[in-house]
Design a protein around this motif. Sequence first.
Motif, PDB file in Angstrom:
ATOM      1  N   TYR A   1      10.352  -2.790   3.243  1.00  0.00           N
ATOM      2  CA  TYR A   1       9.615  -3.796   2.488  1.00  0.00           C
ATOM      3  C   TYR A   1       9.922  -5.193   3.009  1.00  0.00           C
ATOM      4  O   TYR A   1      11.009  -5.457   3.545  1.00  0.00           O
ATOM      5  CB  TYR A   1       9.933  -3.706   0.996  1.00  0.00           C
ATOM      6  N   ASP A   2       8.983  -6.094   2.842  1.00  0.00           N
ATOM      7  CA  ASP A   2       9.098  -7.474   3.302  1.00  0.00           C
ATOM      8  C   ASP A   2      10.049  -8.229   2.362  1.00  0.00           C
ATOM      9  O   ASP A   2       9.736  -8.445   1.185  1.00  0.00           O
ATOM     10  CB  ASP A   2       7.715  -8.124   3.300  1.00  0.00           C
ATOM     11  N   GLU A   3      11.193  -8.616   2.893  1.00  0.00           N
ATOM     12  CA  GLU A   3      12.180  -9.318   2.058  1.00  0.00           C
ATOM     13  C   GLU A   3      11.676 -10.680   1.606  1.00  0.00           C
ATOM     14  O   GLU A   3      12.048 -11.152   0.519  1.00  0.00           O
ATOM     15  CB  GLU A   3      13.482  -9.497   2.843  1.00  0.00           C
TER      16      GLU A   3
ATOM     17  N   PHE B   1       6.019   1.916  -3.854  1.00  0.00           N
ATOM     18  CA  PHE B   1       5.354   1.756  -2.554  1.00  0.00           C
ATOM     19  C   PHE B   1       3.835   1.799  -2.714  1.00  0.00           C
ATOM     20  O   PHE B   1       3.098   1.062  -2.039  1.00  0.00           O
ATOM     21  CB  PHE B   1       5.823   2.858  -1.605  1.00  0.00           C
ATOM     22  N   LEU B   2       3.352   2.651  -3.600  1.00  0.00           N
ATOM     23  CA  LEU B   2       1.905   2.792  -3.783  1.00  0.00           C
ATOM     24  C   LEU B   2       1.401   2.077  -5.034  1.00  0.00           C
ATOM     25  O   LEU B   2       0.257   2.281  -5.455  1.00  0.00           O
ATOM     26  CB  LEU B   2       1.523   4.275  -3.820  1.00  0.00           C
ATOM     27  N   ASP B   3       2.250   1.220  -5.644  1.00  0.00           N
ATOM     28  CA  ASP B   3       1.830   0.421  -6.798  1.00  0.00           C
ATOM     29  C   ASP B   3       1.330  -0.928  -6.274  1.00  0.00           C
ATOM     30  O   ASP B   3       2.082  -1.891  -6.139  1.00  0.00           O
ATOM     31  CB  ASP B   3       3.008   0.231  -7.749  1.00  0.00           C
ATOM     32  N   THR B   4       0.030  -0.995  -5.997  1.00  0.00           N
ATOM     33  CA  THR B   4      -0.532  -2.198  -5.377  1.00  0.00           C
ATOM     34  C   THR B   4      -0.719  -3.339  -6.367  1.00  0.00           C
ATOM     35  O   THR B   4      -0.947  -4.477  -5.953  1.00  0.00           O
ATOM     36  CB  THR B   4      -1.881  -1.872  -4.711  1.00  0.00           C
ATOM     37  N   ALA B   5      -0.630  -3.057  -7.664  1.00  0.00           N
ATOM     38  CA  ALA B   5      -0.720  -4.126  -8.656  1.00  0.00           C
ATOM     39  C   ALA B   5       0.615  -4.866  -8.757  1.00  0.00           C
ATOM     40  O   ALA B   5       0.669  -6.098  -8.735  1.00  0.00           O
ATOM     41  CB  ALA B   5      -1.113  -3.549 -10.015  1.00  0.00           C
ATOM     42  N   LYS B   6       1.690  -4.098  -8.832  1.00  0.00           N
ATOM     43  CA  LYS B   6       3.030  -4.689  -8.947  1.00  0.00           C
ATOM     44  C   LYS B   6       3.509  -5.262  -7.621  1.00  0.00           C
ATOM     45  O   LYS B   6       4.206  -6.285  -7.576  1.00  0.00           O
ATOM     46  CB  LYS B   6       4.006  -3.625  -9.453  1.00  0.00           C
ATOM     47  N   TYR B   7       3.118  -4.599  -6.531  1.00  0.00           N
ATOM     48  CA  TYR B   7       3.529  -5.017  -5.183  1.00  0.00           C
ATOM     49  C   TYR B   7       2.292  -5.136  -4.299  1.00  0.00           C
ATOM     50  O   TYR B   7       1.960  -4.230  -3.548  1.00  0.00           O
ATOM     51  CB  TYR B   7       4.502  -3.999  -4.592  1.00  0.00           C
ATOM     52  N   PRO B   8       1.584  -6.245  -4.413  1.00  0.00           N
ATOM     53  CA  PRO B   8       0.331  -6.385  -3.653  1.00  0.00           C
ATOM     54  C   PRO B   8       0.583  -6.521  -2.146  1.00  0.00           C
ATOM     55  O   PRO B   8       1.666  -6.886  -1.708  1.00  0.00           O
ATOM     56  CB  PRO B   8      -0.265  -7.679  -4.221  1.00  0.00           C
ATOM     57  N   GLY B   9      -0.448  -6.190  -1.402  1.00  0.00           N
ATOM     58  CA  GLY B   9      -0.371  -6.320   0.048  1.00  0.00           C
ATOM     59  C   GLY B   9      -0.645  -5.010   0.751  1.00  0.00           C
ATOM     60  O   GLY B   9      -0.752  -3.951   0.131  1.00  0.00           O
ATOM     61  N   LYS B  10      -0.794  -5.088   2.042  1.00  0.00           N
ATOM     62  CA  LYS B  10      -1.047  -3.901   2.843  1.00  0.00           C
ATOM     63  C   LYS B  10       0.244  -3.108   3.034  1.00  0.00           C
ATOM     64  O   LYS B  10       1.332  -3.658   3.124  1.00  0.00           O
ATOM     65  CB  LYS B  10      -1.593  -4.298   4.223  1.00  0.00           C
ATOM     66  N   ARG B  11       0.116  -1.784   3.086  1.00  0.00           N
ATOM     67  CA  ARG B  11       1.262  -0.918   3.405  1.00  0.00           C
ATOM     68  C   ARG B  11       0.853   0.095   4.465  1.00  0.00           C
ATOM     69  O   ARG B  11      -0.273   0.607   4.453  1.00  0.00           O
ATOM     70  CB  ARG B  11       1.833  -0.224   2.179  1.00  0.00           C
ATOM     71  N   ALA B  12       1.761   0.347   5.382  1.00  0.00           N
ATOM     72  CA  ALA B  12       1.471   1.213   6.522  1.00  0.00           C
ATOM     73  C   ALA B  12       2.018   2.612   6.283  1.00  0.00           C
ATOM     74  O   ALA B  12       3.125   2.783   5.756  1.00  0.00           O
ATOM     75  CB  ALA B  12       2.091   0.632   7.792  1.00  0.00           C
ATOM     76  N   ILE B  13       1.237   3.607   6.669  1.00  0.00           N
ATOM     77  CA  ILE B  13       1.674   4.992   6.621  1.00  0.00           C
ATOM     78  C   ILE B  13       1.230   5.683   7.911  1.00  0.00           C
ATOM     79  O   ILE B  13       0.304   5.226   8.575  1.00  0.00           O
ATOM     80  CB  ILE B  13       1.117   5.764   5.397  1.00  0.00           C
ATOM     81  N   PRO B  14       1.875   6.791   8.281  1.00  0.00           N
ATOM     82  CA  PRO B  14       1.411   7.519   9.465  1.00  0.00           C
ATOM     83  C   PRO B  14       0.013   8.064   9.246  1.00  0.00           C
ATOM     84  O   PRO B  14      -0.302   8.573   8.169  1.00  0.00           O
ATOM     85  CB  PRO B  14       2.449   8.642   9.623  1.00  0.00           C
TER      86      PRO B  14
ATOM     87  N   ASP C   1      13.427 -10.539  -4.256  1.00  0.00           N
ATOM     88  CA  ASP C   1      13.976 -10.720  -5.598  1.00  0.00           C
ATOM     89  C   ASP C   1      13.702  -9.530  -6.506  1.00  0.00           C
ATOM     90  O   ASP C   1      14.347  -9.376  -7.541  1.00  0.00           O
ATOM     91  CB  ASP C   1      13.386 -11.987  -6.239  1.00  0.00           C
ATOM     92  N   ASN C   2      12.740  -8.719  -6.137  1.00  0.00           N
ATOM     93  CA  ASN C   2      12.382  -7.542  -6.936  1.00  0.00           C
ATOM     94  C   ASN C   2      11.949  -6.417  -6.001  1.00  0.00           C
ATOM     95  O   ASN C   2      10.783  -6.061  -5.928  1.00  0.00           O
ATOM     96  CB  ASN C   2      11.253  -7.892  -7.922  1.00  0.00           C
TER      97      ASN C   2
ATOM     98  N   ALA D   1      13.539  -4.962   4.998  1.00  0.00           N
ATOM     99  CA  ALA D   1      14.759  -4.264   4.608  1.00  0.00           C
ATOM    100  C   ALA D   1      14.395  -2.857   4.152  1.00  0.00           C
ATOM    101  O   ALA D   1      13.276  -2.608   3.686  1.00  0.00           O
ATOM    102  CB  ALA D   1      15.475  -5.015   3.484  1.00  0.00           C
ATOM    103  N   PRO D   2      15.321  -1.908   4.265  1.00  0.00           N
ATOM    104  CA  PRO D   2      15.037  -0.536   3.854  1.00  0.00           C
ATOM    105  C   PRO D   2      15.338  -0.288   2.381  1.00  0.00           C
ATOM    106  O   PRO D   2      16.258  -0.875   1.811  1.00  0.00           O
ATOM    107  CB  PRO D   2      15.991   0.281   4.735  1.00  0.00           C
ATOM    108  N   GLN D   3      14.552   0.567   1.766  1.00  0.00           N
ATOM    109  CA  GLN D   3      14.878   1.150   0.468  1.00  0.00           C
ATOM    110  C   GLN D   3      15.164   2.628   0.731  1.00  0.00           C
ATOM    111  O   GLN D   3      14.262   3.396   1.057  1.00  0.00           O
ATOM    112  CB  GLN D   3      13.719   0.992  -0.515  1.00  0.00           C
ATOM    113  N   TRP D   4      16.424   3.018   0.639  1.00  0.00           N
ATOM    114  CA  TRP D   4      16.822   4.368   1.022  1.00  0.00           C
ATOM    115  C   TRP D   4      16.600   5.390  -0.077  1.00  0.00           C
ATOM    116  O   TRP D   4      16.643   6.599   0.184  1.00  0.00           O
ATOM    117  CB  TRP D   4      18.297   4.377   1.446  1.00  0.00           C
ATOM    118  N   ASN D   5      16.350   4.948  -1.297  1.00  0.00           N
ATOM    119  CA  ASN D   5      16.104   5.896  -2.374  1.00  0.00           C
ATOM    120  C   ASN D   5      14.893   6.765  -2.025  1.00  0.00           C
ATOM    121  O   ASN D   5      13.826   6.255  -1.713  1.00  0.00           O
ATOM    122  CB  ASN D   5      15.825   5.135  -3.678  1.00  0.00           C
TER     123      ASN D   5
END
Length: 371
Positions: free
Chosen positions: A158-160, A174-187, A165-166, A270-274
């Motif tokens: 994710y973009d630090e 990752f797929l909650d585009t309302a809470k975390y707006p923006g483009k996300r990349a997947i294979p 801060d959250n 930064a990575p989210q390892w969960n």
Amino acid sequence: MPGTSRKIIGCTVSAVLLTLTGCVGTTPTAADVDLGPGPARAGAVKKGALDGVTLTFASYGGIYQEGQETAAVKPFMAEAGAEVLSDGPTDYTKIKAQVDAKNVTWDVVDTDTLWAERQCGKLLMPLDTKIVDTSRLPEGMAGKCSVPAMSYGVVLMYDENKFGDNPPKGWADFLDTAKYPGKRAIPGIASDLSPGALEAALLADGVPPDQLFPLDVDRALKKLTSVRSSLVFWDTGARSQQLLESGEVSMAMVWSGRAYSAVKNGAHFAPQWNQFMPVSDSLTVPVGAKNPKASMALINYYLGAAQQTRLTELTSYSPVNSDAAPKLDELGSQYLTTTPERRAQALRIDNAWWAENQEQLIQKWSDWLAR
């Protein structure tokens, strides 16, 4: 392995030359090999036990195979007395042709783990655990016909600058585009599908982690469709890394090695390892290998702590021997996927289910991508 899609490539000139010159095969026979008394110990081989034996090790080439050869194959040759030829890249069609023709010239092959699971007892022989010591491998990573060659993971980046801060707490975010707006990349490789996008989609749709399998593929694709306008598809490891470094996306599902390289190059991610998804290549022996005892001895040596330590230092892939202690810089150490801390954060993937269903899923995935 990271950096390449799992497209199977054709035979190399070196493979043809090896076949034409008759440099493959083994002398003496398997029955003549004496590996010494006592139980097997990963990383050890009896001095001179394989004098006069010739093996061929096949892998994916590049820095990875060079690291394998430096860390394990060449030291094995010096200790065991065997001559080990190198070939590649790994080609499943060629393995099948060798087995079908009963003329197997590849003795140890680095393969995809799901393919190895699917071909166990067909194109690949069961490993001899009297020769191959699996006691220092992470739980659940050894198969009947394969052991891990190294490990990495599918991780959420994710973009630090945007979410520092959250930060997202897992694939549901990752797929909650309302809470975390923006483009996300997947294979998004039409000819390939492996653990990653489908699991993330189901977790985001409310499926508990311990109830993922068997995967509800239609439900997963429906969830992905609902956020498709926010998805960016990458088809190579290099492209996934570029997306991080350019800042074209706010989040990405990428291989951990590519994530590490991007951050090392300055990407503000930064990575989210969960719930990261562990992945490994596998070491295998084709059915009909001329000297399976020698092949097993090479695999057993490869799994040693010293060999795995060196392989990680050369390639940045995580070691699969629990006693390995690679010396990496602080950033590199953060991207190891086989430490107890990381293993505790891993999502449990049913590789047996994937091996059984992967070929049918690829067609469904390709159709969905093409819409």
